[in-house]
Design an enzyme around this catalytic site. Structure first.
Site, mmCIF file in Angstrom:
data_model
loop_
_atom_site.group_PDB
_atom_site.id
_atom_site.type_symbol
_atom_site.label_atom_id
_atom_site.label_comp_id
_atom_site.label_asym_id
_atom_site.label_seq_id
_atom_site.Cartn_x
_atom_site.Cartn_y
_atom_site.Cartn_z
ATOM 1 N N SER A 170 -32.872 22.150 13.229
ATOM 2 C CA SER A 170 -32.588 22.214 11.789
ATOM 3 C C SER A 170 -33.673 22.981 11.045
ATOM 4 C CB SER A 170 -32.521 20.780 11.255
ATOM 5 O OG SER A 170 -32.688 20.755 9.864
ATOM 6 N N TYR B 109 -30.418 26.491 6.323
ATOM 7 C CA TYR B 109 -30.087 26.212 4.930
ATOM 8 C C TYR B 109 -30.604 27.398 4.151
ATOM 9 C CZ TYR B 109 -29.208 21.195 5.619
ATOM 10 O OH TYR B 109 -28.704 19.990 5.988
ATOM 11 N N THR C 28 -25.226 26.214 7.424
ATOM 12 C CA THR C 28 -24.636 24.999 6.851
ATOM 13 C C THR C 28 -24.279 25.236 5.397
ATOM 14 O OG1 THR C 28 -25.872 23.620 8.381
ATOM 15 C CG2 THR C 28 -25.043 22.541 6.397
ATOM 16 N N ARG D 67 -27.626 9.475 -0.930
ATOM 17 C CA ARG D 67 -27.851 8.528 0.175
ATOM 18 C C ARG D 67 -28.481 7.275 -0.424
ATOM 19 N NH1 ARG D 67 -29.248 13.062 3.764
ATOM 20 N NH2 ARG D 67 -27.614 14.568 3.222
ATOM 21 N N LYS E 228 -21.072 26.061 9.362
ATOM 22 C CA LYS E 228 -21.006 24.610 9.587
ATOM 23 C C LYS E 228 -20.714 23.883 8.272
ATOM 24 C CE LYS E 228 -23.805 20.761 11.354
ATOM 25 N NZ LYS E 228 -24.193 19.993 10.175
ATOM 26 N N HIS F 169 -20.624 16.769 7.606
ATOM 27 C CA HIS F 169 -22.062 16.495 7.632
ATOM 28 C C HIS F 169 -22.326 15.024 7.977
ATOM 29 C CE1 HIS F 169 -25.782 18.718 6.127
ATOM 30 N NE2 HIS F 169 -26.284 17.561 6.476
ATOM 31 N N ARG G 298 -22.628 12.527 5.050
ATOM 32 C CA ARG G 298 -23.877 12.420 4.295
ATOM 33 C C ARG G 298 -23.849 13.209 2.996
ATOM 34 N NH1 ARG G 298 -27.784 10.477 7.800
ATOM 35 N NH2 ARG G 298 -29.553 11.639 6.974
ATOM 36 N N THR H 166 -18.869 14.907 13.394
ATOM 37 C CA THR H 166 -18.747 13.760 12.477
ATOM 38 C C THR H 166 -17.975 12.616 13.122
ATOM 39 O OG1 THR H 166 -18.894 15.138 10.481
ATOM 40 C CG2 THR H 166 -18.021 12.902 10.200
ATOM 41 N N GLY H 167 -18.711 11.564 13.382
ATOM 42 C CA GLY H 167 -18.101 10.310 13.821
ATOM 43 C C GLY H 167 -18.041 10.099 15.322
ATOM 44 N N ILE H 168 -18.554 11.044 16.114
ATOM 45 C CA ILE H 168 -18.430 10.894 17.570
ATOM 46 C C ILE H 168 -19.402 9.820 18.073
ATOM 47 C CG2 ILE H 168 -18.846 12.041 19.801
ATOM 48 C CD1 ILE H 168 -17.826 14.649 18.420
ATOM 49 N N GLY I 98 -24.565 14.030 16.389
ATOM 50 C CA GLY I 98 -25.742 13.807 15.550
ATOM 51 C C GLY I 98 -26.335 12.446 15.854
ATOM 52 N N ARG I 99 -25.782 11.432 15.198
ATOM 53 C CA ARG I 99 -26.370 10.091 15.359
ATOM 54 C C ARG I 99 -26.348 9.610 16.804
ATOM 55 N NH1 ARG I 99 -23.479 10.276 10.800
ATOM 56 N NH2 ARG I 99 -24.437 9.732 8.809
HETATM 57 C C1 LIG Z 1 -30.392 12.025 10.241
HETATM 58 C C2 LIG Z 1 -29.534 13.233 10.108
HETATM 59 C C3 LIG Z 1 -30.093 14.425 9.665
HETATM 60 C C4 LIG Z 1 -29.277 15.563 9.550
HETATM 61 N N1 LIG Z 1 -29.855 16.743 9.164
HETATM 62 C C5 LIG Z 1 -29.090 17.872 9.136
HETATM 63 C C6 LIG Z 1 -29.677 19.120 8.854
HETATM 64 O O1 LIG Z 1 -30.879 19.237 8.638
HETATM 65 N N2 LIG Z 1 -28.864 20.214 8.821
HETATM 66 C C7 LIG Z 1 -27.505 20.133 9.073
HETATM 67 O O2 LIG Z 1 -26.812 21.144 9.039
HETATM 68 N N3 LIG Z 1 -26.949 18.948 9.363
HETATM 69 C C8 LIG Z 1 -27.699 17.832 9.416
HETATM 70 N N4 LIG Z 1 -27.116 16.635 9.740
HETATM 71 C C9 LIG Z 1 -25.676 16.592 10.079
HETATM 72 C C10 LIG Z 1 -25.472 16.811 11.560
HETATM 73 O O3 LIG Z 1 -25.786 18.115 11.946
HETATM 74 C C11 LIG Z 1 -24.012 16.530 11.968
HETATM 75 O O4 LIG Z 1 -23.162 17.323 11.177
HETATM 76 C C12 LIG Z 1 -23.636 15.062 11.819
HETATM 77 O O5 LIG Z 1 -24.698 14.222 12.203
HETATM 78 C C13 LIG Z 1 -22.423 14.750 12.674
HETATM 79 O O6 LIG Z 1 -22.020 13.436 12.522
HETATM 80 P P1 LIG Z 1 -22.432 12.247 13.531
HETATM 81 O O7 LIG Z 1 -23.817 11.821 13.152
HETATM 82 O O8 LIG Z 1 -21.424 11.189 13.251
HETATM 83 O O9 LIG Z 1 -22.369 12.799 14.932
HETATM 84 C C14 LIG Z 1 -27.903 15.487 9.855
HETATM 85 C C15 LIG Z 1 -27.364 14.283 10.313
HETATM 86 C C16 LIG Z 1 -28.158 13.162 10.438
HETATM 87 C C17 LIG Z 1 -27.545 11.892 10.947
#
Ligand SMILES: Cc1cc2nc3c(=O)[nH]c(=O)nc-3n(C[C@H](O)[C@H](O)[C@H](O)COP(=O)(O)O)c2cc1C
Length: 416
Positions: free
Chosen positions: A136, A160, A186, A195, A276, A300, A303, A332-334, A354-355
Site C-alpha cells: 500500500s 493513492y 485505488t 471508521r 481498484k 474496500h 471501509r 471484500t468479504g473473503i 485483506g483481513r
Molecule cells: C486494515 C486495512 C487497511 C487497508 N488499507 C488499504 C490501503 O492502504 N489501500 C487500499 O487500496 N486498500 C486498503 N484496504 C482494503 C483492502 O485492500 C481490500 O480491498 C479489503 O481489505 C478487502 O476486504 P477483506 O478485508 O474483507 O478481504 C485496507 C483494508 C484493511 C482491512
C-alpha cells in the site's frame, strides 16, 4: 445384557497416544486454528484494541462488510460427480504472470502496527506460496525492503493519488525500478470513510499511551514488547505523522482525481495497470474504454461507503459483459477458500484477501500469514475436489447459485 470384561494393558496401549507437547507457543496456537475465524479469535486476544479494531472494523454501521460476507455464506454449490479429482490444479495466470493460487494479498496500510513483522511477513509468505503481494501507499515498510522480502516473486504497488502529484509519481517510479509489475490505482477514497471504532478508540498512528491503552496492554504484553523493541513505525512513503488516522487520510487524499488523471497515470506506468474500487457496471465500462489491464471489484472491505454494492453480486454481469475487456479481480468479504472458488466460478479471474491475512499476521506474525494461506489453500482444494473440478478452468456458473436475501424493490433499483 452386555458382557463386560476388565480391559487388558495390551488393549489399552494403542489407545494411549500421548503426543509430545509442542513447546513453541506460536506454533501451538496456529496449529489449533482451522479457519480464518479461528485466526481472528487468536488475533483479538493478542492485539491491543485500537489496532485490532482498525483492522477488523469497517465504516459507519459496518453493513457493507457484513453484507459482503453474508453473500458468500449465501452460496449454494452444485457438485458434479464421478470426475477424476485425484489431483487438483489451483494455479492460474493473472496480469501476465503466474500465481500458484487464485488469490493474492491485498494492499493494507499501517501493517506493522497490527504486528511488528508487518509487510515483510506478508511479502515473505506470498513469496513462499507463489502468489502476488500488494504494498500500500500507506505501507509501513519501504518499497525496496518489500522487494527484498519477495525475491523472484511478484509485487504489486497500490497507489493513492495524493494532492502532491510529484511525490505520488516519485513513489511509482521507485516501485517500477524495484521490479513491481502491476500498479493498483485505488479510486474509492475521495475522502476517508467514517471508521467509528477508530474514533471511539481515539486511534492515533502510532498508538498513544493513554491510561486506557495501558490497561488494555496488560494481557497483550508481547505486542507491546515487539512494538517498543523494533524499528519505530515509519511510512514507506510519508514523513512522520502524529495526528489521527482520519486526519491523515483527509490530508492525503485528493477529491479532485478524475478519469483524466487515471489516463495520465496509465501513461506514466510501464507495467500492468488495474483500477481498484469499481462498484458499478457503468464505471466498469468507462475504465474498459481507457484500456486498463484489470479492475478490482471492491468496496474496500466495507471501509469507505457503507451500504455499498456487494462486489460478489456485481460479478456475474461484469463478467458477462466485460470479461473480455480486461481481467476481473474481486475482493471484500473473503473469509474462506470456498468464497474464492465461488468467485472464480462466477467469472472472477483472481481475488484479493485483506483481513483474512491480517488476522493471521496478528495471530502469529509471518507464520500466522503462512497459516492463513495454508487454510485457504486447503479449503480451495477440498471445495474443488468436492465440486468435481480438477482445475480452475473447470469451474463455471453452473457450480454456484447465489441465494439472495437482498433484492432491489423495482427495476429502477436493479443496477446489477
Ligand atoms: C486494515 C486495512 C487497511 C487497508 N488499507 C488499504 C490501503 O492502504 N489501500 C487500499 O487500496 N486498500 C486498503 N484496504 C482494503 C483492502 O485492500 C481490500 O480491498 C479489503 O481489505 C478487502 O476486504 P477483506 O478485508 O474483507 O478481504 C485496507 C483494508 C484493511 C482491512
Amino acid at each position: 445384557m452386555v458382557q463386560r470384561r476388565i480391559p487388558k494393558a495390551r488393549d489399552l496401549a494403542p489407545l494411549l497416544q500421548f503426543k509430545r507437547p509442542e513447546l513453541d507457543g506460536r506454533k501451538r496456537r496456529l496449529d489449533a486454528a482451522y479457519t480464518i475465524e479461528d485466526l481472528r479469535r487468536i488475533a483479538k486476544r493478542r492485539t491491543p484494541k485500537a489496532p485490532f479494531d482498525y483492522t477488523d472494523g469497517a465504516a459507519e454501521g459496518e453493513l457493507s462488510l457484513a453484507r459482503a460476507r453474508q453473500a458468500f455464506k449465501d452460496i449454494e454449490f452444485h457438485p458434479a460427480i464421478l470426475r477424476d479429482v485425484s489431483a487438483v490444479d489451483t494455479s492460474t495466470t493473472i496480469l501476465g504472470g503466474e500465481s500458484a493460487l487464485p488469490f493474492g494479498i491485498a494492499p493494507t496500510g499501517f501493517t506493522r502496527m497490527m504486528q511488528t513483522e508487518g509487510e515483510i511477513a506478508g511479502a515473505g509468505a506470498a513469496c513462499a506460496a507463489g502468489i502476488p503481494y500488494s504494498l500500500s501507499t500507506m505501507g509501513t515498510s519501504s518499497i525496496e525492503d518489500v522487494a527484498a522480502a519477495n525475491p523472484g516473486g511478484r509485487n504489486w504497488f497500490q497507489l493513492y493519488m495524493w494532492k502532491d502529484r510529484d511525490r505520488s509519481m516519485a513513489l511509482v517510479e521507485r516501485a517500477a525500478k524495484a521490479g513491481f509489475d502491476t500498479l493498483l490505482v485505488t479510486v474509492d477514497v475521495p475522502v476517508g470513510g467514517a471508521r467509528l471504532r477508530d474514533s471511539r478508540n481515539g486511534m492515533t498512528i502510532p498508538p498513544s499511551l493513554t491510561l486506557k491503552t495501558v490497561l488494555n496492554a496488560a494481557p497483550r504484553a508481547e505486542w507491546w514488547f515487539d512494538f517498543l523493541t523494533t524499528e519505530p513505525l515509519a511510512f514507506a512513503s510519508l514523513d512522520r505523522w502524529s495526528g489521527t488516522v482520519a486526519q491523515l487520510l483527509d490530508t492525503m487524499f485528493d477529491p479532485t482525481v478524475d478519469f483524466d488523471d487515471l489516463r495520465w497515470i496509465a501513461e506514466q506506468w510501464p507495467g500492468k495497470i488495474v483500477v481498484k474500487g469499481i462498484q458499478t457496471i457503468e464505471d466498469a465500462r468507462r475504465v474498459a474504454e481507457i484500456g486498463v489491464d484489470g479492475i478490482v471489484l471492491s468496496n474496500h472491505g466495507g471501509r469507505q461507503l457503507d451500504r455499498a454494492p456487494i462486489p460478489f453480486r456485481l460479478l456475474p454481469q461484469v463478467a458477462r459483459e466485460l470479461g473480455d475487456a480486461y481481467e476481473i479481480i474481486l475482493d471484500t468479504g473473503i473469509m474462506n477458500g470456498a468464497d474464492i472458488v465461488a468467485a472464480v466460478a462466477m467469472g472472477a479471474d483472481f481475488t484479493l484477501i485483506g483481513r483474512a491475512y491480517l488476522y493471521g499476521l496478528m495471530a502469529g506474525g509471518r507464520q500466522g500469514v503462512d497459516r492463513a494461506i495454508e487454510i485457504l489453500r486447503g479449503e480451495i482444494e477440498r471445495t474443488m475436489k468436492l465440486l468435481g473440478a480438477p482445475s480452475l478452468a473447470d469451474l463455471g456458473p453452473e457450480h454456484v447459485t447465489q441465494l439472495q436475501r437482498l433484492v432491489p424493490v423495482d427495476g429502477v433499483g436493479a443496477r446489477v
